[in-house]
Every structure is written in structure tokens, then in C-alpha cells.
Design an enzyme around this catalytic site. Structure first.
Site, PDB file in Angstrom:
ATOM      1  N   ASP A   1       2.706   4.375   2.163  1.00 27.82           N
ATOM      2  CA  ASP A   1       2.105   5.591   2.695  1.00 27.82           C
ATOM      3  C   ASP A   1       2.399   6.801   1.820  1.00 27.82           C
ATOM      4  OD1 ASP A   1       1.000   4.301   4.869  1.00 27.82           O
ATOM      5  OD2 ASP A   1       2.709   4.694   6.174  1.00 27.82           O
TER       6      ASP A   1
ATOM      7  N   ARG B   1       9.913   2.543   9.338  1.00 22.90           N
ATOM      8  CA  ARG B   1      10.134   3.904   9.812  1.00 22.90           C
ATOM      9  C   ARG B   1      10.356   3.946  11.332  1.00 22.90           C
ATOM     10  NH1 ARG B   1       5.028   6.814   7.274  1.00 22.90           N
ATOM     11  NH2 ARG B   1       5.704   8.501   8.650  1.00 22.90           N
TER      12      ARG B   1
ATOM     13  N   ARG C   1       0.816  -1.211   0.000  1.00 21.47           N
ATOM     14  CA  ARG C   1       0.000   0.000   0.000  1.00 21.47           C
ATOM     15  C   ARG C   1       0.856   1.271   0.000  1.00 21.47           C
ATOM     16  NH1 ARG C   1      -5.201  -1.503   3.884  1.00 21.47           N
ATOM     17  NH2 ARG C   1      -5.898  -3.263   2.623  1.00 21.47           N
TER      18      ARG C   1
ATOM     19  N   TYR D   1      13.163  -3.081   1.921  1.00 25.34           N
ATOM     20  CA  TYR D   1      13.004  -1.631   2.015  1.00 25.34           C
ATOM     21  C   TYR D   1      14.351  -0.987   2.362  1.00 25.34           C
ATOM     22  CZ  TYR D   1       7.861  -1.911   2.212  1.00 25.34           C
ATOM     23  OH  TYR D   1       6.540  -2.112   1.934  1.00 25.34           O
TER      24      TYR D   1
END
Length: 262
Positions: A55, A206, A53, A113
Site C-alpha cells: 500500500d 496492520r 502490491r 513483514y
């Protein structure tokens, strides 16, 4: 009537102008822009299935989606045609025809990531929106020791966005995830935190990056991280860093779904 084809498509995008990937009613997203361009190219209204998805403000170096279409346009023409219709901050890298069982999200084996931190004394205007600006000294040695504690299978309740935690816990898998590797590299005042795993919770990368910053600052220690993974106490982790520095690097699938670049 033409046979329905299932296409696996790989794109890259700069997420600064978008409110994430997934289509929303009151904001521009990557999915909306891509679907509009695709519908024009294919001559039919289509819905794409994304691998993640992402952000608002998050970027993707290698994002996968699949789309079902009756169009007979070959993959090479698909890549060239779609790139001609997309804005400059979204690019199609590959297109591959796959079996009907392929699902961009559920067929994924792992994801990687990276979180990019610019560690200069003065902000770099050319990295605005592309990296988190942190002008203080970083203790890379202790950050590497801390990052090693995340490797393996753990309950990452402490590393999930609070608003998403209840829903996540209610699902079959819950908040258990397996981190395969974390690597830190510091070059030209840029710290890159690269993390791969079998899945990630909302804001997980994060928060891990923010926790490493807190460890560098002495606001958290190695025992705090161990306890955060064992006790699920969000207060033992660090802050949630902004989305600017987050990139989806790649998504891994079975080798039969690998595609070369056009």
C-alpha cells in the site's frame, strides 16, 4: 534475435513518496519509477512482475520482481546501471537470471513483514514516516500472549480490509492463511512486530498490529482474538494502524532462486 531472459531482481525502497508498488493511472508508484528506469537501461519497454502490491507509504527491505528482457547486459552491470538511474529511495540489491517458470508472486513460498512502533514520550522527527508513534505504555507481556494466538492456520476474515473482503472470499484460497511465527522485540523505545506466513490479506499485518495495541490498552482480550479467528467478526479485532511502520522484510523462494549480493 537475442534470447529472452527472465531476471529475478531484489530491491529495497522507502515507500513514503509512493502510492504503493503497483502502477496506477493517477499516482506515482514504485513500479512506474522502476519500469521507466529499466526501459532506459535495457533499451526496450518492459513490464515487471512484483511479489506484492504494498500500500501507499509501506516500505520494503527486500522486495522481489522479475522482468523478461532480450538485453544481454550481465547481472552485475544490471545492478550498477539500474542503481545509477533510480532515485535515492529505491535501491537494487541483486539480479539473478532464472528459468522461465519463475514468477515473483506465484513462486513465493512465504513472506515476512515487520511493523515498527516508536514508543517514546515525544515523537522522533527522524523516524517520521518510518514508524508508528505511540506515546503510551505498552504491556509487552500480554501482547506476546496475544500474538501467539495468531500462529497456525486460521480464517483471517476479521483481519482484512473491508473493501477487499468480498473479492478475497471469492477466490479459491479465500481468507485462510497460515502464520508461521510472530516475534516481538523492544529495544531503544522501538517495538518491532515481525510476522511470517504463507500469505497475507489486504491490511492483515496492520490490523494484527492494531489488535495487539488494543490488547495492551485493555480494549480487547485474549478471548476476543480467539473469537475473531473463529467467528470472522471484524469488531472483535483492533484498529488498522497507519502504513508508516510496515515493512516487507523478505520473500522466500526455493533455494535455487537464492542470489548473493553484488
Amino acid at each position: 534475435m537475442n534470447q529472452i531472459r527472465n531476471l529475478k531482481v531484489n530491491i529495497s525502497y522507502n515507500g513514503a513518496a509512493y502510492h504503493g508498488f503497483q502502477r496506477q493511472a493517477n499516482a506515482i508508484t514504485v513500479q512506474e519509477v522502476a519500469e521507466n528506469a529499466l526501459s532506459k537501461l535495457l533499451g526496450e519497454k518492459v513490464t515487471i512482475i512484483g511479489c506484492s502490491r504494498t500500500d501507499a507509504g509501506v516500505h520494503a527491505k527486500s522486495f522481489c520482481f522479475n522482468v523478461r528482457t532480450s538485453s544481454v547486459i550481465p547481472c552485475a552491470g544490471f545492478v550498477k546501471g539500474l542503481n545509477a538511474l533510480l532515485p535515492r529511495d529505491i535501491a537494487v540489491n541483486t539480479c539473478q537470471e532464472v528459468d522461465d517458470g519463475f514468477h515473483a508472486r506465484y513462486s513465493a513460498k512465504s513472506k515476512e513483514y515487520s511493523y515498527l512502533i516508536y514508543n517514546g514520550n515525544v515523537r522522533d522527527v527522524f523516524m517520521q514516516g518510518l514508524a508508528y508513534f505511540y506515546p503510551h505504555k505498552l504491556n509487552i507481556e500480554i501482547m506476546e500472549k496475544a500474538s501467539a494466538l495468531f500462529i497456525g492456520e486460521h480464517d483471517f476474515s476479521s483481519y482484512c480490509k473491508a473493501e477487499s473482503l468480498k473479492i478475497t472470499k471469492s477466490k479459491k484460497r479465500g481468507t485462510i492463511r497460515k502464520i508461521q511465527d510472530i516475534q516481538l522485540s523492544f529495544v531503544n523505545r522501538q517495538l518491532s512486530i515481525v510476522i511470517s506466513g504463507d500469505g497475507f490479506l489486504h491490511n492483515m499485518v496492520r490490523i494484527i498490529a492494531g489488535t495487539l495495541i488494543y490488547v495492551s490498552e485493555g480494549k480487547r482480550n485474549l478471548d476476543d482474538i480467539r473469537r475473531s479467528l473463529n467467528e470472522g467478526d471484524r469488531a472483535l479485532a483492533g484498529i488498522t494502524l497507519p502504513p508508516d511502520g510496515l515493512y516487507l522484510n523478505k520473500v522466500k523462494y526455493d533455494s535455487k532462486y537464492d542470489a548473493k549480493k553484488w
